[in-house]
Design an enzyme around this catalytic site. Structure first.
Site, PDB file in Angstrom:
ATOM      1  N   GLU A  30     -14.969  34.165  15.420  1.00  0.00           N
ATOM      2  CA  GLU A  30     -15.489  34.920  14.275  1.00  0.00           C
ATOM      3  C   GLU A  30     -15.776  36.381  14.672  1.00  0.00           C
ATOM      4  OE1 GLU A  30     -18.932  33.102  12.524  1.00  0.00           O
ATOM      5  OE2 GLU A  30     -18.929  34.461  10.816  1.00  0.00           O
ATOM      6  N   SER A  70     -20.137  31.847   2.200  1.00  0.00           N
ATOM      7  CA  SER A  70     -19.074  32.599   1.520  1.00  0.00           C
ATOM      8  C   SER A  70     -18.016  31.649   0.982  1.00  0.00           C
ATOM      9  CB  SER A  70     -18.410  33.585   2.491  1.00  0.00           C
ATOM     10  OG  SER A  70     -19.367  34.444   3.053  1.00  0.00           O
ATOM     11  N   GLN A 110     -18.082  28.167   5.511  1.00  0.00           N
ATOM     12  CA  GLN A 110     -18.883  27.996   6.723  1.00  0.00           C
ATOM     13  C   GLN A 110     -20.334  27.705   6.376  1.00  0.00           C
ATOM     14  OE1 GLN A 110     -20.097  31.521   8.931  1.00  0.00           O
ATOM     15  NE2 GLN A 110     -19.387  30.598  10.824  1.00  0.00           N
ATOM     16  N   GLY A 111     -20.816  26.511   6.705  1.00  0.00           N
ATOM     17  CA  GLY A 111     -22.215  26.139   6.444  1.00  0.00           C
ATOM     18  C   GLY A 111     -23.012  26.179   7.728  1.00  0.00           C
ATOM     19  N   SER A 140     -25.621  29.154   8.378  1.00  0.00           N
ATOM     20  CA  SER A 140     -26.953  29.747   8.144  1.00  0.00           C
ATOM     21  C   SER A 140     -27.796  28.894   7.210  1.00  0.00           C
ATOM     22  CB  SER A 140     -26.808  31.125   7.495  1.00  0.00           C
ATOM     23  OG  SER A 140     -25.983  31.944   8.266  1.00  0.00           O
TER      24      SER A 140
HETATM   25  C1  LIG Z   1     -21.523  39.148   3.515  1.00  0.00           C
HETATM   26  C2  LIG Z   1     -22.125  38.006   4.279  1.00  0.00           C
HETATM   27  C3  LIG Z   1     -21.440  36.814   4.354  1.00  0.00           C
HETATM   28  C4  LIG Z   1     -21.990  35.744   5.048  1.00  0.00           C
HETATM   29  N1  LIG Z   1     -21.294  34.564   5.057  1.00  0.00           N
HETATM   30  C5  LIG Z   1     -21.820  33.488   5.689  1.00  0.00           C
HETATM   31  C6  LIG Z   1     -21.144  32.232   5.645  1.00  0.00           C
HETATM   32  O1  LIG Z   1     -20.064  32.086   5.054  1.00  0.00           O
HETATM   33  N2  LIG Z   1     -21.721  31.176   6.247  1.00  0.00           N
HETATM   34  C7  LIG Z   1     -22.892  31.283   6.926  1.00  0.00           C
HETATM   35  O2  LIG Z   1     -23.326  30.288   7.495  1.00  0.00           O
HETATM   36  N3  LIG Z   1     -23.588  32.455   6.970  1.00  0.00           N
HETATM   37  C8  LIG Z   1     -23.080  33.554   6.363  1.00  0.00           C
HETATM   38  N4  LIG Z   1     -23.766  34.757   6.381  1.00  0.00           N
HETATM   39  C9  LIG Z   1     -25.113  34.794   6.979  1.00  0.00           C
HETATM   40  C10 LIG Z   1     -25.231  35.621   8.262  1.00  0.00           C
HETATM   41  O3  LIG Z   1     -24.622  34.965   9.337  1.00  0.00           O
HETATM   42  C11 LIG Z   1     -26.738  35.850   8.489  1.00  0.00           C
HETATM   43  O4  LIG Z   1     -27.206  36.672   7.432  1.00  0.00           O
HETATM   44  C12 LIG Z   1     -27.040  36.533   9.814  1.00  0.00           C
HETATM   45  O5  LIG Z   1     -26.773  35.650  10.877  1.00  0.00           O
HETATM   46  C13 LIG Z   1     -28.492  37.041   9.902  1.00  0.00           C
HETATM   47  O6  LIG Z   1     -29.397  36.023   9.628  1.00  0.00           O
HETATM   48  P1  LIG Z   1     -30.590  36.205   8.545  1.00  0.00           P
HETATM   49  O7  LIG Z   1     -29.969  36.745   7.295  1.00  0.00           O
HETATM   50  O8  LIG Z   1     -31.332  34.906   8.480  1.00  0.00           O
HETATM   51  O9  LIG Z   1     -31.525  37.336   9.137  1.00  0.00           O
HETATM   52  P2  LIG Z   1     -32.734  37.136  10.149  1.00  0.00           P
HETATM   53  O10 LIG Z   1     -32.303  36.262  11.282  1.00  0.00           O
HETATM   54  O11 LIG Z   1     -33.953  36.724   9.380  1.00  0.00           O
HETATM   55  O12 LIG Z   1     -32.943  38.592  10.722  1.00  0.00           O
HETATM   56  C14 LIG Z   1     -33.709  39.596  10.047  1.00  0.00           C
HETATM   57  C15 LIG Z   1     -33.714  40.852  10.933  1.00  0.00           C
HETATM   58  O13 LIG Z   1     -34.370  40.591  12.190  1.00  0.00           O
HETATM   59  C16 LIG Z   1     -33.502  40.916  13.278  1.00  0.00           C
HETATM   60  N5  LIG Z   1     -33.688  39.961  14.380  1.00  0.00           N
HETATM   61  C17 LIG Z   1     -33.821  38.607  14.280  1.00  0.00           C
HETATM   62  N6  LIG Z   1     -33.918  38.057  15.506  1.00  0.00           N
HETATM   63  C18 LIG Z   1     -33.850  39.083  16.411  1.00  0.00           C
HETATM   64  C19 LIG Z   1     -33.892  39.149  17.837  1.00  0.00           C
HETATM   65  N7  LIG Z   1     -34.008  38.058  18.600  1.00  0.00           N
HETATM   66  N8  LIG Z   1     -33.782  40.375  18.422  1.00  0.00           N
HETATM   67  C20 LIG Z   1     -33.644  41.504  17.666  1.00  0.00           C
HETATM   68  N9  LIG Z   1     -33.608  41.501  16.296  1.00  0.00           N
HETATM   69  C21 LIG Z   1     -33.722  40.298  15.685  1.00  0.00           C
HETATM   70  C22 LIG Z   1     -32.109  40.756  12.698  1.00  0.00           C
HETATM   71  O14 LIG Z   1     -31.143  41.480  13.449  1.00  0.00           O
HETATM   72  C23 LIG Z   1     -32.297  41.315  11.295  1.00  0.00           C
HETATM   73  O15 LIG Z   1     -32.235  42.717  11.289  1.00  0.00           O
HETATM   74  C24 LIG Z   1     -23.251  35.857   5.698  1.00  0.00           C
HETATM   75  C25 LIG Z   1     -23.949  37.063   5.628  1.00  0.00           C
HETATM   76  C26 LIG Z   1     -23.400  38.127   4.922  1.00  0.00           C
HETATM   77  C27 LIG Z   1     -24.190  39.404   4.865  1.00  0.00           C
END
Ligand SMILES: Cc1cc2nc3c(=O)[nH]c(=O)nc-3n(C[C@H](O)[C@H](O)[C@H](O)COP(=O)(O)OP(=O)(O)OC[C@H]3O[C@@H](n4cnc5c(N)ncnc54)[C@H](O)[C@@H]3O)c2cc1C
Length: 377
Positions: A239, A156, A121-122, A124
């Protein structure tokens, strides 16, 4: 809402249980958790066995109730989980089944169900996680291809995937939710670089993916150009709504094992621990009921799972974390040994409150779309 099973569903359960009883003892040993090519071969080999025995379609063609029965029985029997093809089986496949053209369904669904092709999944990007619609990976038309440049993160299983469900920005001038397109990108195309990222638990299960003028046929677009946000909502509903459901059954099994271990090592005498185990037991039973309710609703309306999936995802990811924190209590100093059962699960349980949308984002969805509270700024 009727949560009872029909005679045909009970017959399916009995047939599956019998097949699992004879098939599971013939499986080869599980490969090392960090050997991704071997894990891919093991997971897709299991998928092929399911397919050949007539159980391939349980992932999206069968009724959601049969799917729940499938999850219950496979977990109860200790069968392997979907593993490396999590994305293909649990959300790219269902999205293509719901939104793809007949030709796209014909091209992609069979290979996923047979275990021939693995998806990642691409979605993020470094600046687009919770705020997914802020994604900047660009795609522009060149004849019958899109040319894609940008980068993705936390992808992932990217190292072993054949296909990627990819979100790209096709109209940079449109409001941010309107200029997005959902593409199926072949992972062997020129211009793709995959750099593995190692987690706290030591495994390189996800990666950064860099895209430098990668050519993707226009025919690989699922949904209309610039209508990718709507298709993405379908993907996310699978998902969050159904992809983690099988793991609830696994957590109930772990809970029973924890109680047995606590009895053996004397921790059972602690009334606080017994209370936690009891509360978790109630929580996982409630989550299973919630799942049946969500499934029953989706079945009755003939549509994809609704926003109720966010309630499930939120509670499940926290209950899972509490389960493995309790496991650490039961293990005592043994929880410092990565080779012990449950220790790596405890480290990775934190990631469940982040992956597929963080808990804060699920709470926003529940507040705005279920409770009807005003939108936050
Ligand atoms: C094990 C694992 C597997 C993953 N696999 C994939 C994958 O295969 N493909 C893929 O595309 N992505 C994948 N991800 C990514 C995942 O979807 C993102 O990490 C997630 O959506 C959070 O985005 P971020 O890491 O950019 O955090 P950020 O968006 O930067 O958030 C940082 C913090 O701020 C909080 N926050 C942000 N905006 C708000 C708001 N509006 N209100 C309240 N709080 C807020 C968040 O909740 C978090 O605590 C994976 C993540 C993990 C941990």
């Amino acid at each position: 809402m009727d949560l009872s099973y029909t005679p045909a569903e009970e017959e399916f359960r009995a047939r599956l249980a019998k097949w699992l009883g004879t098939t599971l003892p013939t499986l080869p040993p599980k490969p090392s958790p960090d050997d991704w090519p071997a894990r891919r071969a093991y997971d897709t080999g299991w998928q092929r066995m399911l397919y050949d025995a007539g159980y391939g379609e349980v992932h999206w063609d069968a009724s959601p109730t049969l799917r729940l029965i499938f999850l219950e029985e496979t977990e109860k029997a200790g069968a392997p989980y979907v593993g490396a093809n999590f994305v293909g089986l649990l959300h790219a496949g269902p999205t293509i089944a719901a939104e793809g053209t007949p030709g796209q369904r014909e091209r992609w669904l069979g290979p996923i169900l047979r275990g021939d092709e693995v998806w990642c999944q691409g979605f993020s990007e470094p600046g687009a996680g919770s705020d997914l619609a802020a994604l900047r990976t660009r795609a522009w038309r060149d004849g019958d291809h899109y040319v894609v440049s940008g980068s993705k993160i936390w992808t992932s299983h990217a190292e072993v995937a054949d296909w990627c469900e990819l979100l790209v920005r096709t109209d940079p001038d449109a409001p941010k939710h309107r200029g997005i397109t959902w593409l199926a990108m072949p992972m062997d195309a020129d211009g793709i670089t995959v750099r593995p990222l190692r987690t706290l638990a030591g495994s390189a299960e996800f990666a950064e993916v860099f895209l430098d003028e990668v050519r993707v046929p226009v025919a690989n677009r699922v949904g209309a150009e610039n209508d990718g946000w709507r298709v993405t909502m379908v993907t996310l509903s699978f998902e969050r709504g159904t992809a983690f459901v099988g793991e609830v059954v696994a957590c109930r099994r772990v809970l029973a094992e924890l109680a047995r271990t606590a009895r053996d090592n004397g921790r059972w005498d602690d009334p606080g621990l017994r209370r936690r185990l009891g509360r978790l037991n109630a929580e996982f039973r409630a989550l299973w009921r919630l799942t049946q309710w969500n499934v029953s609703e989706a079945e009755a309306s003939g549509s994809v799972p609704g926003v109720g999936g966010s309630v499930f995802k939120l509670r499940y990811s926290h209950a899972r974390q509490e389960l493995y924190d309790t496991a650490a209590d039961v293990l005592g100093t043994g929880c410092l040994d990565l080779d012990r059962p449950w220790v790596a699960d405890r480290l990775s349980s934190l990631s469940y409150t982040i992956a597929a949308g963080t808990s804060q984002i699920q709470r926003n969805i529940v507040a705005e779309r279920i409770l009807g509270l005003p939108k936050g700024r």
